[in-house]
Write an enzyme that holds these catalytic residues in place. Structure first.
Site, short mmCIF file in Angstrom:
data_model
loop_
_atom_site.label_atom_id
_atom_site.label_comp_id
_atom_site.label_asym_id
_atom_site.label_seq_id
_atom_site.Cartn_x
_atom_site.Cartn_y
_atom_site.Cartn_z
N GLU A 1 0.97 -1.28 -0.12
CA GLU A 1 0.00 0.03 0.18
C GLU A 1 0.71 1.13 0.11
O GLU A 1 0.51 2.17 -0.64
CB GLU A 1 -1.07 0.14 1.17
CG GLU A 1 -2.09 -0.93 0.98
CD GLU A 1 -1.63 -2.31 1.29
OE1 GLU A 1 -0.66 -2.54 1.68
OE2 GLU A 1 -2.76 -3.28 1.30
N HIS B 1 -9.79 -4.65 10.99
CA HIS B 1 -10.46 -4.54 9.75
C HIS B 1 -11.71 -3.88 9.93
O HIS B 1 -12.64 -4.06 9.03
CB HIS B 1 -10.72 -5.94 9.01
CG HIS B 1 -9.45 -6.67 8.66
ND1 HIS B 1 -8.41 -7.13 9.65
CD2 HIS B 1 -9.33 -6.85 7.40
CE1 HIS B 1 -7.61 -7.41 8.58
NE2 HIS B 1 -7.91 -7.58 7.40
#
Lengths: 482, 349
Positions: A216, A285
């Protein structure tokens, strides 16, 4: 001409120091780069280097002198060929051009006349304290907030899921502009981890639908660099939780460069992906980052609820010349809404929508928070309380005006979000209402938020950690004193 | 001061402050040497002046000088072509001047004035020029490596035949995103030349104390990225290696790594007393390997340029630098209204 050597500042905060030792003596010739003297500050001993060539004509501040103020002449250098005695006799009076600015630079002329009147009282500052000019208005809502009237009234509607709407938005913009491309993990061959990019590889090919490794930080930076070059990347994060690895590029590289470059280097990029809690995926998450990104000047932050908004705002985000954070929600991906079947559905960024008109209490939410808000409004109506539900759609710039206008009517406000309470979107709305609608409020603004705990895994605890319809109903009744 | 020495580790000898000039040094024509001399001298004098203005309190915050490293960026520029992009970290003044940005605009940015490249809103570490293809000026160590790889991504996407020169220091070369970028650049064969300016110290930490692999040219090995160590004090070897690297990148073969072995004479920033290295180490580099002095000697001895001609160049360079300092001290600060500009671009309807 003789040059004064000034006591240098060796750090941004240094005001004075000790002249510890001269390494050159009067009569020595010096050249650029020679170390002339050592200076001690409270932190370190540093060297003073010569910049000009010549002869050290006179030492004005001897070894061991304490508390020598910055910019005091400490020695005189006679230029090449100059009469050393005459230069020495100038006695620290010679002022080379460069020292003229040695005094603190003049502060900019900060005139109060440039400051707009504010409805709220402002604290009095000392008369000599420079004041920042007023911020320009960002939201210019001339018309009343739209109540689903953004589309021609006779537009045919089709039912679409948020997922399909997002995909169509990207596909339409990619057809329109070759500079638009999408990159991220599993966006191409796999057709998207959540199938948002389904079919894009087949239509646009691998040049424009780019599978990245799981990096990322790196690919966010590559996206920003490509945007500096004028491309229009759509960077998909598999979830915004993973964008934490990339947040340096989102904030330090994407959001700040336009300002730091004096307006030269824009960054037309969209960072998109699911944000917030899904179901049973645990603390790492499930984070809602709406408030985080909304804290940063230089970013726009969008968090749609309906499929029509998802489509119209994503298209607007891709066309926008600024970095846009586009926060989706995994649970909403599969939900279907009527979407107008019109050629080019582009909605304005920065405008809230009144999703349900009402008169008794204003409920403000966004994204999946709208599902709680709308169900609560339905239940409240059955109990005789008409709630006006505002879908923010854009978190930054925030459409205060629509909220304030609604609260002027209802006198009460409840905010709903899945994010944490402290410094959340609801906290921001409450602060704005306190300033801009203080005289209209009949009750304190209440916030319904995710609980102030990392998201638990156990089904029962997870349910408790998220906001629910009952909490919204309770808050709405509380501000109505019912 | 060198822990490696005390422990008698072999790594210490690799890091010993000895500079080994490259064998088979390519030669420059007189004009090339004159060009290199002038370009490097401009950077040197500019940086000295910046240090002086900092000492006078006219430049605030951080100010990282490039003195000693001039041959790297000048040699790279001599090998590039118009339209190639440049991006670097915070020790960036030299790169801007080498890209052809005006000394006045750079100095005025250092003093935070409206005539600065970023209108006073960026400062020493944040200047840009679209016209000169200079993309900053980045203050987060290593961030420019991903961004520079992104510039190369755009070059490949647009098939414009340009190359991204992405500079970093030996310190930045240890950041994680550097390897994420190496991986993607090699995977997608992006036209990028990574220039690792190894000046031996990441702030105050010597290479041997921070890097398990001190041969930075090998840092791309596992991605199949070729690399070489270059005498970064000699502008001729820099240009030659740069040409090889740029040809590789421009011809579609992907990224290339150049480790430039160089040295900064000054501290990490203006407020660094540089006590982590000996004075002898610094003066040895200055006396024996100064990139500018080497060219100067060559111009006089090999090319027969009269000393007076060089003095003329010196005077011209000083004039540019003095003018820039004068401009930077007299140009007004940005108008207060500038506080609120350049945050977002207007969206076109």
């Amino acid at each position: 001409m003789a040059t004064d050597i000034l006591m240098p500042a060796l750090s941004p905060t240094m005001e004075e120091g000790k002249l510890a030792k001269w390494l050159k003596k009067e009569g020595d010739s010096v050249k650029s780069g020679d170390v002339l003297a050592e200076i001690e500050t409270d932190k370190a001993t540093m060297e003073v280097e010569a910049i000009d060539e010549g002869v050290l004509a006179k030492i004005l501040v001897p070894d061991g002198t304490e508390n020598v103020a910055v910019n005091t002449p400490i020695a005189i250098i006679a230029a090449e060929g100059e009469d050393v005695a005459a230069a020495a006799a100038s006695g620290g009076q010679s002022k080379p051009a460069a020292t003229e600015g040695g005094a603190p630079a003049p502060t900019p002329d900060m005139q109060a006349e440039g400051m707009a009147d504010k409805s709220a009282p402002t604290a009095k500052t000392g008369d000599d304290a420079p004041r920042a000019p007023a911020a320009p208005a960002i939201i210019k809502n001339t018309a009343a907030a739209p109540v689903m009237d953004e589309f021609p009234p006779d537009s045919p509607l089709e039912t679409q899921s948020v997922r399909e709407a997002l995909r169509d938005a990207m596909a339409e913009e990619m057809r329109r502009d070759d500079k638009v491309f999408v990159m991220g993990e599993e966006v191409a061959e796999y057709q998207g981890a959540y199938k948002i990019t389904q079919g894009l590889l087949q239509e646009f090919g691998a040049r424009r639908v780019v599978d990245t490794p799981i990096t990322e930080h790196g690919f966010a930076g590559i996206g920003v660099g490509a945007a500096f070059m004028g491309l229009k990347p759509i960077v998909e994060f598999m979830t915004f939780n993973f964008a934490m690895q990339a947040i340096d590029h989102i904030i330090n590289s994407a959001a700040k460069t336009l300002y730091m470059s004096g307006g030269q280097l824009g960054c037309p990029i969209v960072f998109r992906g699911p944000n917030g809690a899904a179901a049973r995926v645990g603390a790492q998450h499930s984070h809602d980052y709406a408030a985080w990104y909304s804290n940063v000047p230089g970013l726009k932050v969008i968090a749609p609820y309906t499929a029509a908004d998802a489509k119209g705002l994503l298209k607007a985000a891709i066309r926008d010349p600024n970095p846009v954070i586009f926060l989706e929600n995994e649970i909403l991906y599969g939900q279907s809404f009527p979407v107008p079947k019109i050629d080019d559905l582009v909605l304005p960024i920065g405008k809230a929508r009144i999703h349900r008109p009402g008169t008794d209490v204003t409920i403000v939410s966004f994204s999946i928070g709208m599902t709680y808000a709308l169900k609560a409004a339905q239940a409240l109506a059955e109990q005789g309380i008409e709630a006006e539900v505002i879908d923010l759609r854009t978190i930054r710039p925030m459409d205060s005006e629509t909220i304030v206008e609604s609260v002027k009517k209802t006198g009460r406000c409840v905010t709903v979000e899945e994010g944490f309470p402290q410094s959340g979107v609801g906290a921001e709305i409450a602060a704005r209402l306190m300033v801009d609608a203080f005289d209209y409020l009949d009750a304190p603004v209440l916030r319904v938020t995710g609980k102030d705990v990392p998201m638990p895994y156990a089904a029962n605890l997870e349910k408790l950690a998220l906001p629910n319809v009952a909490e919204v109903i309770e808050a709405a009744k509380a501000v109505c004193y019912k | 001061m060198d822990a490696g020495n005390e422990a008698g580790k072999p790594a210490a000898s690799a890091d010993a402050p000895q500079h080994r000039p490259a064998p088979n040094i390519p030669q420059f024509t007189k004009d090339e040497d004159l060009h290199a001399y002038r370009e490097m001298l401009l950077i040197r004098r500019f940086e000295e002046k910046a240090g002086q203005l900092y000492g006078m309190g006219l430049i605030g915050g951080f100010c990282h000088l490039y003195i000693g490293q001039e041959a790297v960026v000048v040699g790279m520029q001599m090998a590039g072509e118009d339209g190639d992009q440049n991006i670097t970290g915070y020790r960036d003044h030299g790169h801007m001047l080498a890209c052809g940005m005006e000394a006045k605009g750079v100095m005025a940015e250092l003093t935070g004035r409206r005539g600065g490249y970023s209108r006073g809103k960026g400062g020493s570490m944040h200047m840009f020029s679209r016209e000169k293809q200079f993309f900053g000026g980045h203050g987060i160590v290593g961030a420019q490596v991903s961004l520079g790889t992104g510039l190369a991504f755009a070059d490949a996407y647009l098939q414009n035949g340009k190359v991204s020169f992405t500079y970093m220091g030996d310190g930045a070369a240890n950041q994680g995103q550097v390897y994420e970028s190496f991986n993607m650049a090699a995977l997608w064969k992006l036209p990028v030349v990574y220039v690792i300016e190894n000046n031996r110290y990441a702030m105050g930490t010597s290479v041997a104390r921070a890097s398990a692999q001190t041969d930075f040219s090998k840092r791309g090995l596992s991605f199949g990225i070729p690399g070489e160590q270059v005498d970064g004090m000699d502008v001729r070897t820099v240009r030659e290696a740069a040409s090889r690297a740029i040809n590789h990148a421009r011809s579609g073969q992907g990224p290339y790594i150049l480790e430039m072995q160089t040295y900064r004479y000054r501290g990490h920033s203006m407020s660094d007393p540089a006590k982590y290295r000996s004075k002898d180490e610094v003066s040895k580099m200055r006396d024996e390997h100064d990139p500018i002095e080497m060219v100067r000697k060559r111009l006089i001895e090999a090319h027969g340029v009269p000393e007076a001609d060089l003095k003329g160049i010196d005077a011209k360079v000083r004039e540019i630098v003095n003018e820039s300092a004068d401009f930077a001290t007299h140009d007004p600060e940005p108008d207060a209204s500038e506080l609120w500009t350049d945050i977002l671009l207007e969206a076109r309807a």
